[in-house]
Every structure is written in structure tokens, then in C-alpha cells.
Scaffold this motif. Structure first.
Motif, mmCIF file in Angstrom:
data_model
loop_
_atom_site.group_PDB
_atom_site.id
_atom_site.type_symbol
_atom_site.label_atom_id
_atom_site.label_comp_id
_atom_site.label_asym_id
_atom_site.label_seq_id
_atom_site.Cartn_x
_atom_site.Cartn_y
_atom_site.Cartn_z
ATOM 1 N N TRP A 77 28.666 -50.450 11.161
ATOM 2 C CA TRP A 77 30.011 -51.016 11.124
ATOM 3 C C TRP A 77 30.026 -52.482 11.539
ATOM 4 C CZ3 TRP A 77 34.435 -50.826 8.971
ATOM 5 C CH2 TRP A 77 35.550 -51.430 9.551
ATOM 6 N N LEU A 78 29.260 -52.846 12.532
ATOM 7 C CA LEU A 78 29.286 -54.214 13.028
ATOM 8 C C LEU A 78 28.318 -55.145 12.284
ATOM 9 C CD1 LEU A 78 29.661 -53.739 16.879
ATOM 10 C CD2 LEU A 78 31.410 -54.402 15.218
ATOM 11 N N SER A 79 27.717 -54.669 11.218
ATOM 12 C CA SER A 79 26.869 -55.528 10.398
ATOM 13 C C SER A 79 27.735 -56.432 9.523
ATOM 14 C CB SER A 79 25.954 -54.685 9.518
ATOM 15 O OG SER A 79 26.693 -54.110 8.446
ATOM 16 N N PRO A 80 27.168 -57.482 8.933
ATOM 17 C CA PRO A 80 27.961 -58.364 8.072
ATOM 18 C C PRO A 80 28.636 -57.634 6.914
ATOM 19 C CG PRO A 80 25.890 -59.411 8.640
ATOM 20 C CD PRO A 80 25.800 -57.997 9.154
ATOM 21 N N TRP A 81 28.065 -56.504 6.456
ATOM 22 C CA TRP A 81 28.635 -55.756 5.333
ATOM 23 C C TRP A 81 29.301 -54.467 5.798
ATOM 24 C CZ3 TRP A 81 30.276 -57.137 0.865
ATOM 25 C CH2 TRP A 81 30.439 -56.236 -0.185
ATOM 26 N N GLY A 82 29.577 -54.375 7.100
ATOM 27 C CA GLY A 82 30.135 -53.138 7.640
ATOM 28 C C GLY A 82 31.471 -52.746 7.037
ATOM 29 N N MET A 111 36.268 -44.761 4.663
ATOM 30 C CA MET A 111 35.232 -45.487 5.385
ATOM 31 C C MET A 111 35.539 -45.447 6.875
ATOM 32 S SD MET A 111 33.900 -49.397 4.849
ATOM 33 C CE MET A 111 35.502 -50.078 5.309
ATOM 34 N N PHE A 112 34.462 -45.289 7.669
ATOM 35 C CA PHE A 112 34.628 -45.129 9.102
ATOM 36 C C PHE A 112 33.590 -45.976 9.839
ATOM 37 C CE2 PHE A 112 36.031 -41.431 6.816
ATOM 38 C CZ PHE A 112 37.269 -41.142 7.369
ATOM 39 N N ALA A 113 33.879 -46.248 11.098
ATOM 40 C CA ALA A 113 32.996 -47.092 11.896
ATOM 41 C C ALA A 113 31.898 -46.241 12.524
ATOM 42 C CB ALA A 113 33.804 -47.804 12.981
ATOM 43 N N VAL A 114 30.659 -46.434 12.062
ATOM 44 C CA VAL A 114 29.515 -45.707 12.611
ATOM 45 C C VAL A 114 28.528 -46.725 13.174
ATOM 46 C CG1 VAL A 114 27.794 -43.908 12.218
ATOM 47 C CG2 VAL A 114 29.817 -44.027 10.751
ATOM 48 N N SER A 115 28.081 -46.490 14.379
ATOM 49 C CA SER A 115 27.153 -47.407 15.040
ATOM 50 C C SER A 115 25.732 -46.873 15.010
ATOM 51 C CB SER A 115 27.587 -47.615 16.494
ATOM 52 O OG SER A 115 27.428 -46.413 17.228
ATOM 53 N N ALA A 116 24.793 -47.750 15.322
ATOM 54 C CA ALA A 116 23.408 -47.310 15.522
ATOM 55 C C ALA A 116 23.323 -46.451 16.773
ATOM 56 C CB ALA A 116 22.490 -48.527 15.633
ATOM 57 N N VAL A 121 22.461 -57.089 13.557
ATOM 58 C CA VAL A 121 21.317 -57.600 12.802
ATOM 59 C C VAL A 121 20.683 -56.540 11.907
ATOM 60 C CG1 VAL A 121 19.049 -58.701 12.999
ATOM 61 C CG2 VAL A 121 20.890 -59.350 14.571
ATOM 62 N N THR A 122 20.661 -55.300 12.359
ATOM 63 C CA THR A 122 19.981 -54.241 11.593
ATOM 64 C C THR A 122 20.561 -54.080 10.192
ATOM 65 O OG1 THR A 122 19.362 -53.037 13.594
ATOM 66 C CG2 THR A 122 19.458 -51.769 11.559
ATOM 67 N N TRP A 123 21.873 -54.249 10.066
ATOM 68 C CA TRP A 123 22.591 -54.135 8.787
ATOM 69 C C TRP A 123 22.683 -52.689 8.328
ATOM 70 C CZ3 TRP A 123 23.935 -58.649 5.617
ATOM 71 C CH2 TRP A 123 24.577 -58.322 4.426
ATOM 72 N N ASN A 124 21.547 -52.089 8.013
ATOM 73 C CA ASN A 124 21.515 -50.720 7.504
ATOM 74 C C ASN A 124 20.412 -49.972 8.244
ATOM 75 O OD1 ASN A 124 20.535 -48.495 5.515
ATOM 76 N ND2 ASN A 124 22.508 -49.123 4.670
ATOM 77 N N LEU A 125 20.788 -48.913 8.949
ATOM 78 C CA LEU A 125 19.819 -48.167 9.749
ATOM 79 C C LEU A 125 19.259 -47.002 8.939
ATOM 80 C CD1 LEU A 125 18.507 -47.909 12.573
ATOM 81 C CD2 LEU A 125 20.319 -46.264 13.130
ATOM 82 N N LEU A 126 17.938 -46.856 8.961
ATOM 83 C CA LEU A 126 17.271 -45.753 8.274
ATOM 84 C C LEU A 126 16.604 -44.849 9.299
ATOM 85 C CD1 LEU A 126 16.041 -44.216 5.884
ATOM 86 C CD2 LEU A 126 14.232 -45.956 5.804
ATOM 87 N N LEU A 127 16.954 -43.575 9.243
ATOM 88 C CA LEU A 127 16.298 -42.543 10.044
ATOM 89 C C LEU A 127 15.467 -41.681 9.111
ATOM 90 C CD1 LEU A 127 19.342 -41.344 12.213
ATOM 91 C CD2 LEU A 127 17.738 -43.198 12.716
#
Length: 247
Positions: A150-155, A190-195, A235-241
Motif C-alpha cells: 500500500w505504501l509503495s509508489p504504486w500502492g 482495493m485494500f491497504a496491505v503492508s509487508a 521501497v519494496t514496491w511488490n512483496l513476493l513470498l
């Protein structure tokens, strides 16, 4: 079946992906085709796909499913929106299933790979979706779960960067400017999801082990950023697990 080139998380690859991002809504075939090829190449680093049973969660019109099948996977696409699944040619993709990511119409332990790209931020209960992905994966199978922070530039997706002033404000501003609601409408689609939220979820899961946790689109040398609270959210932008289900 032709093997994709070896996957390399370079700065040039990041630049190409971010360039394609700019065309997500104006040229979806270019954007999603580029992303799907890159993603399947990345996925092959973790598991073979030839003959694997794969579910693409929230796969919409099937761009990722097409690339997965090109590598020999037997792929089912599960999506809650029939309209999304018909976006390319008006027809449902082959082996599409209409169903919610929060309660998938699949048996427990029935797939080799459970895959999802940029869907988690579109469900109201991201932990439940992640639990469902683990549930349907067989012991020893792989979960590939990637989402936009959510807090990424494209969140805020097409409402970015105004989402930094609040999701509802950004959606209302978009509606005033464009005369229509955004496709990615905060609080609805769309919802706010954090790392931090999903890393906490992962630490509490005892039926999976982490194979990799990384910024999906960034160069490999930026991987340590996911260990830095606060900074990683931007900074991460998109987190991959990438997770392996325990036997």
C-alpha cells in the motif's frame, strides 16, 4: 515447449517492467504479457512446471495461465469476477473456475503450485486468502504469493500517488477528474496491505517454510530491504513470498 531464458533480477529487467507498468490500462496485452513471461521465468527457479497442477488465483483473463501452460503446467484459473475473466475476447479462459480466493472451490492438498500475482491487495481479508492458498497446496508443494504494498509508489494503482493522502481521498479525486470510479476503488476493490502484516502471518504459520522473501520487481542486490521495517513498505514496491508446504 520452449524454455524461457534464465531468470536474472537485474536493473535492466526492473526498468523494463516499470516501463510496461505505465501501459497497464492503455495496453493490457503488452503489460500483462510482459509480466507473465517474466513471472513464469522467475517461478521456474523454485519448481519445475512440466506436468505440475497449478492454480492461478485471481488470474482474470488468463495471461499467467497461458504462460504456465506453455511450460507444461496443467493450470486452473480461479477468479471471483466473470467479467475480468472475459476481458480478452469475451469468453471464459479454458479451465476457468468462478470462485472466491477467500474460499476456493478446490480440495485440500490438490495442487502442486498455488500461484497469485497482485490479487492479495484486492481482497478484504488477505490472511484468509493466504491461508486458502496454503490449504489447497499439497505437502511439499509451492505457494507463490505476490502483492503490491500500500505504501509503495504504486500502492493506489491508478489513483497513485494520491493514495499517500488517503485511499478514499485518492478514489474521490480520481472520480472527480475522470467522471467514473477507479477500477481499483479503495475499500471496495482495493485494500491497504503492508509487508509487516503478511510477514507476521508467515511467522505464525507452522505448516509452511519460507523459500524466499524478496522485492519481486527489484534487482537481486536489493533483497535485504525487506528486512528493514518502515523503509521496506515504500521501497519494496511488490512483496513476493515463496513458500513450501511442510510434509
Amino acid at each position: 515447449m520452449s524454455a524461457p531464458p534464465p531468470f536474472r533480477a537485474t536493473l535492466g529487467r526492473s526498468a523494463a517492467l516499470f516501463s510496461a507498468f505505465r501501459k497497464e490500462q492503455t495496453d493490457p496485452d503488452l503489460f500483462y504479457g510482459t509480466l507473465a513471461r517474466d513471472t513464469v521465468s522467475q517461478l521456474l527457479r523454485y519448481t519445475p512446471l512440466d506436468g505440475a497442477v497449478v492454480v492461478d488465483v485471481g488470474g482474470g483473463p488468463g495471461y499467467f495461465a497461458d504462460e504456465l501452460r506453455a511450460q507444461g503446467a496443467r493450470c486452473v484459473c480461479v477468479d471471483a469476477d466473470a467479467g475480468e475473466m472475459r476481458l480478452r475476447d469475451g469468453a471464459l479462459p479454458d479451465t476457468a473456475l468462478l470462485g472466491s480466493a477467500l474460499e476456493m472451490p478446490l480440495r485440500t492438498g490438490s495442487v502442486d503450485v498455488c500461484f497469485s500475482s497482485n490479487v492479495l491487495e484486492h481482497v478484504p481479508d488477505p490472511r484468509r486468502m493466504a491461508d486458502e492458498m496454503v490449504r489447497v497446496t499439497r505437502p511439499g508443494g509451492l505457494v507463490y504469493l505476490s502483492y503490491t504494498l500500500w505504501l509503495s509508489p504504486w500502492g493506489g494503482h491508478e489513483t497513485s500517488p494520491w493514495h499517500f493522502l488517503g485511499g478514499r481521498y485518492a478514489a474521490e479525486r480520481f472520480a472527480r477528474k475522470n467522471g467514473r470510479r477507479p477500477k481499483n476503488d479503495f475499500g471496495r476493490t482495493m485494500f491497504a496491505v503492508s509487508a509487516a502484516e503478511m510477514l507476521r502471518w508467515l511467522r505464525g504459520k507452522h505448516d509452511v517454510e519460507a523459500v524466499d522473501v524478496l522485492p519481486r520487481y527489484l534487482p537481486s542486490w536489493m533483497k535485504p530491504i525487506v528486512a528493514v521495517p518502515g523503509v521496506r513498505e515504500i521501497v519494496t514496491w511488490n512483496l513476493l513470498l515463496v513458500l513450501r508446504k511442510r510434509s
